[in-house]
Design an enzyme around this catalytic site. Structure first.
Site, PDB file in Angstrom:
ATOM      1  N   SER A  41       0.810  -1.219   0.000  1.00 20.19           N
ATOM      2  CA  SER A  41       0.000   0.000   0.000  1.00 20.19           C
ATOM      3  C   SER A  41       0.842   1.267   0.000  1.00 20.19           C
ATOM      4  O   SER A  41       0.288   2.367  -0.151  1.00 20.19           O
ATOM      5  CB  SER A  41      -0.927   0.015   1.223  1.00 20.19           C
ATOM      6  OG  SER A  41      -1.824  -1.064   1.194  1.00 20.19           O
ATOM      7  N   CYS A 133     -14.093  -5.367  19.984  1.00 21.81           N
ATOM      8  CA  CYS A 133     -15.237  -4.507  19.683  1.00 21.81           C
ATOM      9  C   CYS A 133     -16.486  -4.896  20.477  1.00 21.81           C
ATOM     10  O   CYS A 133     -17.191  -4.021  21.015  1.00 21.81           O
ATOM     11  CB  CYS A 133     -15.530  -4.530  18.188  1.00 21.81           C
ATOM     12  SG  CYS A 133     -15.650  -6.178  17.459  1.00 21.81           S
ATOM     13  N   HIS A 247     -22.507  -4.254  15.485  1.00 30.22           N
ATOM     14  CA  HIS A 247     -22.782  -5.476  16.240  1.00 30.22           C
ATOM     15  C   HIS A 247     -23.955  -5.252  17.185  1.00 30.22           C
ATOM     16  O   HIS A 247     -24.100  -4.182  17.781  1.00 30.22           O
ATOM     17  CB  HIS A 247     -21.570  -5.871  17.088  1.00 30.22           C
ATOM     18  CG  HIS A 247     -20.390  -6.343  16.305  1.00 30.22           C
ATOM     19  ND1 HIS A 247     -20.426  -6.602  14.952  1.00 30.22           N
ATOM     20  CD2 HIS A 247     -19.112  -6.627  16.706  1.00 30.22           C
ATOM     21  CE1 HIS A 247     -19.231  -7.014  14.552  1.00 30.22           C
ATOM     22  NE2 HIS A 247     -18.418  -7.037  15.596  1.00 30.22           N
TER      23      HIS A 247
END
Length: 345
Positions: A41, A133, A247
């Site tokens: 990248s 998370c 979520h």
């Protein structure tokens, strides 16, 4: 206001891209910005505050002489394991979004609304870990209720979006749904997940453990205990669902013996907790959903109800954008709190 030199490792990834959006939205006091990624990248451009920055390759010596104050790592556990020490040696505090450092007793695991005081332990290693998370959004709901009643046990089932598996997970769901509408779903192979995710749910996230749980489920157990500094039992069942972002969690909280839950009081303390929003009007079809939480920085909670058999049990439903609240936003909030604590010294 002081301004800080900031590096973002994993600048081209899903969380890295979200970090730039959150840093800009929260007007983070950046002096110099250094986007870093793999050689693949390197050379790509990212936009931040109407200015272009060229991604540089992450190497062992890229931090030398750059005076980086804060380095966000979001490029995978192996990358953090190898390169975080070089950022620390160059004088930066590392805020790590991977799972690599979370269980290290010497490294603070922080959700700023819940345990901001733990940030002060960063000097021991130079690293602050960002939790899983699913753990972040859950402890944001547990903390005010624990303060109110005292938690004895938590049982949670998660309904986790495909973006939890990164760009590949999102692309796989979209491709499979496109194939379904073209009557070609049988031609699509599952790669990001163990099974087809379109029109399906998969009751496994991460690798199996010897105790019958998955690694994701044990993350929630171990991280919750570490963050809240309380050793109450936590049992999780983590499920992947065909949702792009955010979520959802169905949480059952058992409080200490003798507690009689008051639902209105529970709603009140949740509504007053930092970065939590209550949406709880079942009669008018109002409750948290992924389409509400996506691209926001709040944890939403609703379906708050007392158990019909036990006075000390409460059930609720929480939803948050796990790319933001569960990763990028929490990391930036850690950095904000770190700055606040450092400037108070």
């Amino acid at each position: 206001m002081s301004r800080y030199n900031v590096a973002v490792v994993g600048a081209s990834g899903a969380v890295g891209e979200e970090l730039f959006r959150v840093l800009e939205a929260l007007d983070f006091p950046i002096n110099e910005l250094l986007p870093l990624a793999s050689a693949k990248s390197a050379g790509e451009l990212i936009e931040f505050k109407e200015k272009s920055y060229r991604i540089e390759e992450l190497t062992e010596n890229v931090f030398e002489g750059r005076d980086i104050d804060i380095a966000f790592f979001s490029a995978g556990g192996n990358i953090s394991a190898h390169y975080a020490k070089y950022a620390v040696e160059a004088g930066a505090v590392v805020i790590d979004n991977t799972s690599h450092f979370r269980n290290d007793d010497a490294i603070p695991l922080v959700v700023p609304e819940v345990n901001p005081e733990d940030i002060n332990a960063w000097r021991q290693t130079g690293i602050i870990a960002n939790p899983n998370c699913s753990t972040i959004q859950m402890v944001q709901l547990l903390k005010p209720l624990d303060d109110l009643y005292g938690i004895k046990r938590v049982d949670v089932s998660t309904y986790q979006a495909v973006s939890g598996a990164g760009k590949q997970g999102m692309e796989e769901l979209v491709k499979q749904m496109q194939a379904f509408f073209n009557f070609k779903l049988d031609d699509e192979k599952a790669e990001a997940f163990a099974h087809q995710i379109a029109l399906n749910v998969i009751p496994q996230i991460d690798v199996p453990q010897k105790n019958g749980y998955t690694k994701e489920e044990m993350k929630m157990t171990n991280e919750t205990i570490k963050i809240m500094h309380k050793n109450f039992p936590v049992s999780a069942t983590c499920v992947r669902v065909p949702v792009l972002r955010s979520h959802s969690e169905a949480i059952t909280i058992t409080f200490e013996d003798g507690v009689e839950v008051n639902v209105e009081k529970a709603r009140e303390v949740l509504a007053n907790f930092e970065n939590v929003k209550v949406i709880d009007d079942l009669e008018n079809n109002a409750y948290p959903m992924p389409i509400i939480s996506t691209n926001t920085d709040y944890t939403y909670v609703g379906r708050i109800r007392k158990d019909i058999y036990a006075d000390n049990i409460l059930h609720l439903w929480g939803v948050a954008d796990q790319v933001r609240v569960g990763a990028a936003t929490n990391a930036v909030r850690i950095a904000q709190k770190w700055i606040q604590l450092e400037e108070e010294v």
